[in-house]
Design a protein around this motif. Sequence first.
Motif, short mmCIF file in Angstrom:
data_model
loop_
_atom_site.label_atom_id
_atom_site.label_comp_id
_atom_site.label_asym_id
_atom_site.label_seq_id
_atom_site.Cartn_x
_atom_site.Cartn_y
_atom_site.Cartn_z
N GLY A 1 0.80 -1.22 0.00
CA GLY A 1 0.00 0.00 0.00
C GLY A 1 0.83 1.27 0.00
O GLY A 1 0.34 2.34 -0.38
N ARG A 2 2.07 1.17 0.39
CA ARG A 2 2.99 2.33 0.36
C ARG A 2 3.51 2.60 -1.04
O ARG A 2 4.24 3.57 -1.25
N ARG A 3 3.18 1.72 -1.97
CA ARG A 3 3.53 1.84 -3.39
C ARG A 3 5.04 1.89 -3.66
O ARG A 3 5.51 2.73 -4.43
N PRO A 4 5.80 0.97 -3.07
CA PRO A 4 7.24 0.95 -3.35
C PRO A 4 7.51 0.40 -4.75
O PRO A 4 6.68 -0.31 -5.32
N GLY A 5 8.68 0.69 -5.26
CA GLY A 5 9.09 0.14 -6.55
C GLY A 5 9.59 -1.29 -6.42
O GLY A 5 9.61 -2.05 -7.38
N ARG A 6 9.95 -1.65 -5.19
CA ARG A 6 10.50 -2.99 -4.94
C ARG A 6 10.21 -3.38 -3.50
O ARG A 6 10.36 -2.57 -2.59
N VAL A 7 9.80 -4.63 -3.33
CA VAL A 7 9.61 -5.20 -2.00
C VAL A 7 10.54 -6.40 -1.91
O VAL A 7 10.50 -7.29 -2.76
N GLU A 8 11.40 -6.39 -0.90
CA GLU A 8 12.29 -7.52 -0.66
C GLU A 8 11.80 -8.25 0.59
O GLU A 8 11.62 -7.64 1.63
N VAL A 9 11.59 -9.54 0.44
CA VAL A 9 11.19 -10.37 1.57
C VAL A 9 12.40 -11.20 1.97
O VAL A 9 12.82 -12.09 1.22
N ASP A 10 12.98 -10.86 3.12
CA ASP A 10 14.17 -11.54 3.62
C ASP A 10 13.72 -12.83 4.31
O ASP A 10 13.05 -12.80 5.33
N LEU A 11 14.07 -13.96 3.71
CA LEU A 11 13.66 -15.27 4.20
C LEU A 11 14.83 -16.06 4.77
O LEU A 11 14.74 -17.28 4.92
N SER A 12 15.90 -15.38 5.11
CA SER A 12 17.10 -16.07 5.59
C SER A 12 16.89 -16.77 6.93
O SER A 12 17.54 -17.76 7.23
N ALA A 13 15.98 -16.26 7.74
CA ALA A 13 15.73 -16.85 9.06
C ALA A 13 14.38 -17.56 9.12
O ALA A 13 13.85 -17.82 10.21
N THR A 14 13.84 -17.89 7.96
CA THR A 14 12.56 -18.60 7.90
C THR A 14 12.83 -20.09 8.08
O THR A 14 13.60 -20.68 7.32
N THR A 15 12.21 -20.69 9.10
CA THR A 15 12.48 -22.09 9.42
C THR A 15 11.45 -23.05 8.84
O THR A 15 11.68 -24.25 8.81
N PHE A 16 10.32 -22.51 8.38
CA PHE A 16 9.28 -23.34 7.77
C PHE A 16 8.42 -22.43 6.91
O PHE A 16 8.14 -21.29 7.27
N LEU A 17 8.01 -22.93 5.76
CA LEU A 17 7.14 -22.19 4.85
C LEU A 17 6.20 -23.20 4.23
O LEU A 17 6.64 -24.22 3.70
N ASP A 18 4.89 -22.95 4.33
CA ASP A 18 3.94 -23.90 3.76
C ASP A 18 3.25 -23.32 2.53
O ASP A 18 3.58 -22.22 2.07
N ALA A 19 2.28 -24.05 2.02
CA ALA A 19 1.57 -23.63 0.80
C ALA A 19 0.81 -22.33 1.00
O ALA A 19 0.67 -21.53 0.07
N HIS A 20 0.31 -22.08 2.21
CA HIS A 20 -0.40 -20.83 2.48
C HIS A 20 0.55 -19.64 2.34
O HIS A 20 0.19 -18.61 1.77
N ALA A 21 1.74 -19.79 2.84
CA ALA A 21 2.74 -18.73 2.74
C ALA A 21 3.15 -18.53 1.28
O ALA A 21 3.29 -17.39 0.81
N LEU A 22 3.33 -19.62 0.56
CA LEU A 22 3.70 -19.52 -0.85
C LEU A 22 2.59 -18.83 -1.65
O LEU A 22 2.86 -18.00 -2.51
N SER A 23 1.35 -19.14 -1.33
CA SER A 23 0.22 -18.49 -1.98
C SER A 23 0.21 -16.99 -1.69
O SER A 23 -0.06 -16.17 -2.57
N THR A 24 0.54 -16.62 -0.46
CA THR A 24 0.61 -15.21 -0.08
C THR A 24 1.69 -14.50 -0.89
O THR A 24 1.44 -13.42 -1.44
N LEU A 25 2.86 -15.09 -0.99
CA LEU A 25 3.95 -14.49 -1.76
C LEU A 25 3.60 -14.37 -3.24
O LEU A 25 3.90 -13.36 -3.88
#
Length: 119
Positions: free
Chosen positions: A46-70
């Motif tokens: 909503g802030r209308r950035p030109g780029r959004v970086e999602v830092d996932l270096s400390a993510t220990t688990f990611l499921d299909a719901h999270a993938l759908s969100t991304l």
Amino acid sequence: MSPAAEAPHFVVDTRRDGTSEVVEVRGEVDIATAPLLRAVLDTVVGRRPGRVEVDLSATTFLDAHALSTLTAVRRRLAGRHARLVLRDPSPVVVRLLDLTGMAHAFEVSTGPDQVRRAG
């Protein structure tokens, strides 16, 4: 280790880095926490950035719901000619992207000069 000293189950922080918004995700992103991630990303988009970086270096688990969100955020940003970049995905995230065939659907940054374009 006391319960208070244990690593948090899920933490998400945001910060501005030049013209990019950076979203740092730590812990497990699953059916219970993906809605919070989505809410944070909706606010950031909503802030209308030109780029959004999602830092996932400390993510220990990611499921299909999270993938759908991304995926939804990537599409929303692309509609505005903005970019979503997954920064330093943990081995768990890389494995999920590979297993689901989504590895090439996202731009991935593994260092300051190491960006692999989607597609």
